[in-house]
Scaffold this motif. Structure first.
Motif, PDB file in Angstrom:
ATOM      1  N   GLU A 122       0.834  -1.211   0.000  1.00 25.78           N
ATOM      2  CA  GLU A 122       0.000   0.000   0.000  1.00 25.78           C
ATOM      3  C   GLU A 122       0.863   1.253   0.000  1.00 25.78           C
ATOM      4  N   GLN A 123       1.940   1.233   0.795  1.00 30.42           N
ATOM      5  CA  GLN A 123       2.849   2.386   0.805  1.00 30.42           C
ATOM      6  C   GLN A 123       3.454   2.610  -0.587  1.00 30.42           C
ATOM      7  N   GLN A 124       3.811   1.509  -1.252  1.00 28.89           N
ATOM      8  CA  GLN A 124       4.402   1.665  -2.580  1.00 28.89           C
ATOM      9  C   GLN A 124       3.388   2.222  -3.574  1.00 28.89           C
ATOM     10  N   ARG A 125       2.120   1.847  -3.427  1.00 27.90           N
ATOM     11  CA  ARG A 125       1.075   2.426  -4.285  1.00 27.90           C
ATOM     12  C   ARG A 125       0.961   3.935  -4.060  1.00 27.90           C
ATOM     13  N   VAL A 126       1.087   4.351  -2.808  1.00 24.77           N
ATOM     14  CA  VAL A 126       1.048   5.790  -2.503  1.00 24.77           C
ATOM     15  C   VAL A 126       2.259   6.492  -3.136  1.00 24.77           C
ATOM     16  N   VAL A 127       3.417   5.838  -3.081  1.00 24.82           N
ATOM     17  CA  VAL A 127       4.633   6.396  -3.690  1.00 24.82           C
ATOM     18  C   VAL A 127       4.440   6.549  -5.205  1.00 24.82           C
ATOM     19  N   ILE A 128       3.803   5.566  -5.819  1.00 28.06           N
ATOM     20  CA  ILE A 128       3.537   5.646  -7.262  1.00 28.06           C
ATOM     21  C   ILE A 128       2.549   6.782  -7.542  1.00 28.06           C
ATOM     22  N   ALA A 129       1.529   6.906  -6.698  1.00 27.04           N
ATOM     23  CA  ALA A 129       0.579   8.023  -6.840  1.00 27.04           C
ATOM     24  C   ALA A 129       1.322   9.352  -6.756  1.00 27.04           C
ATOM     25  N   ARG A 130       2.235   9.451  -5.801  1.00 27.86           N
ATOM     26  CA  ARG A 130       3.038  10.663  -5.634  1.00 27.86           C
ATOM     27  C   ARG A 130       3.834  10.966  -6.907  1.00 27.86           C
ATOM     28  N   ALA A 131       4.402   9.919  -7.501  1.00 31.08           N
ATOM     29  CA  ALA A 131       5.209  10.101  -8.710  1.00 31.08           C
ATOM     30  C   ALA A 131       4.363  10.529  -9.913  1.00 31.08           C
ATOM     31  N   LEU A 132       3.071  10.216  -9.876  1.00 27.23           N
ATOM     32  CA  LEU A 132       2.190  10.525 -11.008  1.00 27.23           C
ATOM     33  C   LEU A 132       1.554  11.914 -10.927  1.00 27.23           C
ATOM     34  N   LEU A 133       1.709  12.604  -9.801  1.00 33.66           N
ATOM     35  CA  LEU A 133       0.970  13.841  -9.555  1.00 33.66           C
ATOM     36  C   LEU A 133       1.092  14.868 -10.678  1.00 33.66           C
ATOM     37  N   ASN A 134       2.288  15.038 -11.199  1.00 38.95           N
ATOM     38  CA  ASN A 134       2.519  16.064 -12.222  1.00 38.95           C
ATOM     39  C   ASN A 134       2.433  15.516 -13.644  1.00 38.95           C
ATOM     40  N   GLU A 135       1.733  14.373 -13.802  1.00 39.79           N
ATOM     41  CA  GLU A 135       1.560  13.737 -15.115  1.00 39.79           C
ATOM     42  C   GLU A 135       2.902  13.627 -15.856  1.00 39.79           C
ATOM     43  N   PRO A 136       3.841  12.877 -15.267  1.00 39.98           N
ATOM     44  CA  PRO A 136       5.193  12.812 -15.823  1.00 39.98           C
ATOM     45  C   PRO A 136       5.225  12.136 -17.185  1.00 39.98           C
ATOM     46  N   GLN A 137       6.239  12.509 -17.963  1.00 41.17           N
ATOM     47  CA  GLN A 137       6.450  11.848 -19.255  1.00 41.17           C
ATOM     48  C   GLN A 137       7.164  10.513 -19.071  1.00 41.17           C
ATOM     49  N   ILE A 138       7.914  10.392 -17.959  1.00 39.34           N
ATOM     50  CA  ILE A 138       8.618   9.132 -17.670  1.00 39.34           C
ATOM     51  C   ILE A 138       8.676   8.928 -16.166  1.00 39.34           C
ATOM     52  N   LEU A 139       8.584   7.660 -15.763  1.00 42.56           N
ATOM     53  CA  LEU A 139       8.808   7.269 -14.368  1.00 42.56           C
ATOM     54  C   LEU A 139      10.146   6.539 -14.282  1.00 42.56           C
ATOM     55  N   PHE A 140      10.988   6.954 -13.324  1.00 37.24           N
ATOM     56  CA  PHE A 140      12.203   6.212 -12.986  1.00 37.24           C
ATOM     57  C   PHE A 140      11.903   5.433 -11.708  1.00 37.24           C
ATOM     58  N   ALA A 141      11.989   4.112 -11.779  1.00 36.84           N
ATOM     59  CA  ALA A 141      11.650   3.276 -10.625  1.00 36.84           C
ATOM     60  C   ALA A 141      12.875   2.462 -10.221  1.00 36.84           C
ATOM     61  N   ASP A 142      13.326   2.642  -8.977  1.00 38.19           N
ATOM     62  CA  ASP A 142      14.546   1.986  -8.497  1.00 38.19           C
ATOM     63  C   ASP A 142      14.171   0.829  -7.574  1.00 38.19           C
ATOM     64  N   GLU A 143      14.197  -0.384  -8.112  1.00 41.50           N
ATOM     65  CA  GLU A 143      13.834  -1.598  -7.355  1.00 41.50           C
ATOM     66  C   GLU A 143      12.496  -1.403  -6.622  1.00 41.50           C
ATOM     67  N   PRO A 144      11.428  -1.055  -7.343  1.00 40.29           N
ATOM     68  CA  PRO A 144      10.168  -0.725  -6.659  1.00 40.29           C
ATOM     69  C   PRO A 144       9.505  -1.898  -5.954  1.00 40.29           C
ATOM     70  N   THR A 145       9.931  -3.130  -6.283  1.00 40.97           N
ATOM     71  CA  THR A 145       9.355  -4.300  -5.615  1.00 40.97           C
ATOM     72  C   THR A 145      10.365  -4.966  -4.682  1.00 40.97           C
ATOM     73  N   GLY A 146      11.507  -4.302  -4.445  1.00 35.38           N
ATOM     74  CA  GLY A 146      12.601  -4.908  -3.682  1.00 35.38           C
ATOM     75  C   GLY A 146      12.237  -5.304  -2.264  1.00 35.38           C
ATOM     76  N   ASN A 147      11.301  -4.582  -1.637  1.00 32.28           N
ATOM     77  CA  ASN A 147      10.921  -4.870  -0.248  1.00 32.28           C
ATOM     78  C   ASN A 147       9.557  -5.555  -0.133  1.00 32.28           C
ATOM     79  N   LEU A 148       9.043  -6.079  -1.250  1.00 32.47           N
ATOM     80  CA  LEU A 148       7.681  -6.620  -1.251  1.00 32.47           C
ATOM     81  C   LEU A 148       7.690  -8.111  -1.547  1.00 32.47           C
ATOM     82  N   ASP A 149       6.667  -8.819  -1.048  1.00 33.94           N
ATOM     83  CA  ASP A 149       6.590 -10.257  -1.333  1.00 33.94           C
ATOM     84  C   ASP A 149       6.124 -10.469  -2.780  1.00 33.94           C
TER      85      ASP A 149
END
Length: 226
Positions: free
Chosen positions: A148-175
Motif C-alpha cells: 500500500e505504501q508503494q502504491r502511494v509512492v507511485i501516486a506521488r510520482a504521477l501527480l505532475n503527469e510525468p512523461q517518464i517514471l524512474f523506478a529503483d527496485e520498486p518491488t525490492g521490499n515486497l513479497d
C-alpha cells in the motif's frame, strides 16, 4: 508540435559513485511510451545511473537529455522544473511518516509550484483512485502495508503527469504476490502513455512482463535480448 525526439538520451556518459567510475561510455535512448527494465547485480551502477538521469548525481562526463533538459548543464535552480516532468519511485518509499497520505501528496504539489487548492485536492483524489488507494487518503504511512505504501509512492510520482517514471527496485521490499500487483500497475500506467525505466533484479517479473532490457555489467550498459 509533435516530436519524435527520445524522452531520454544519454551519450558517451561516465557514471560515478562518489569519485569512482561505475559505468563507462554509456549510450542509449528511450522513446515516449517505452517500458524498459534495467537489470544488473547490486553495485553494478543501476541506482547511480537512475540518479544521474533525474539529476540527483552530477553528470561529470558525457551528455544526457531528459524530457528536454540537458542534464550535464542543469542548474540546481532548474531541478524542480525537471522533476515536474518526471516521476521517481524509490524502493524505500521515502514517505513523511508524520503526515497522512493526503498531506504527503499535497507537499509534492506545493513543492512543484501548484497553488490552486481545489485543483490540488482534485489531482490528489485522481492519482489515489488510479493506484487503488482512494480509501487510504487520511491514513498515516505506518497504518499501511508495504504494498500500500508503494502504491502511494507511485501516486506521488504521477501527480505532475510525468512523461517518464524512474523506478529503483520498486518491488525490492515486497513479497512476490504484492510485487506482481505493483508491476501490473506500472504496466497500466505505461499503457496510458507514460514511459518507464525500472531497475530490478526480479527476473520472475521480467519473464512474466516482457519488455526491453538493458543490463549493467562489468562497468558497461548493454542491450539484452528479452
Amino acid at each position: 508540435m509533435f516530436t519524435s525526439e527520445p524522452i531520454v538520451s544519454i551519450q558517451n556518459a561516465f557514471i560515478y559513485q562518489k569519485d569512482r567510475i561505475v559505468l563507462n561510455d554509456v549510450n542509449f535512448s528511450i522513446n515516449k511510451g517505452e517500458f524498459v527494465f534495467l537489470i544488473g547485480r547490486t553495485g553494478s551502477g543501476k541506482s547511480s545511473l537512475l540518479k544521474t538521469l533525474y539529476a540527483d548525481l552530477w553528470l561529470q562526463q558525457g551528455k544526457a537529455k531528459v524530457v528536454g533538459y540537458e542534464i550535464e548543464t542543469l542548474k540546481i535552480s532548474d531541478r524542480p522544473y525537471l522533476r515536474r516532468k518526471i516521476g521517481v519511485v524509490f524502493q524505500d518509499f521515502q514517505l513523511f511518516m508524520d503526515r497522512n497520505v493526503y498531506e504527503n501528496l499535497l507537499w509534492v504539489l506545493e513543492a512543484t509550484g501548484w497553488t490552486d487548492r481545489a485543483k490540488m485536492k482534485a489531482r490528489i483524489a485522481e492519482v489515489l483512485m488510479q493506484v487503488g488507494m482512494a480509501p487510504a487518503r487520511d491514513k498515516m504511512p505506518h497504518q499501511l502495508s508495504g504494498g500500500e505504501q508503494q502504491r502511494v509512492v507511485i501516486a506521488r510520482a504521477l501527480l505532475n503527469e510525468p512523461q517518464i517514471l524512474f523506478a529503483d527496485e520498486p518491488t525490492g521490499n515486497l513479497d512476490p504476490e504484492v510485487s506482481e500487483q505493483i508491476i501490473k500497475l506500472f504496466h497500466e500506467i505505461n499503457k496510458a502513455g507514460t514511459a518507464i525505466l525500472m531497475a530490478t533484479h526480479d527476473f520472475d517479473m521480467i519473464r512474466k512482463f516482457p519488455a526491453r532490457i538493458m543490463k549493467c555489467e562489468n562497468g558497461v550498459v548493454l542491450e539484452e535480448k528479452a
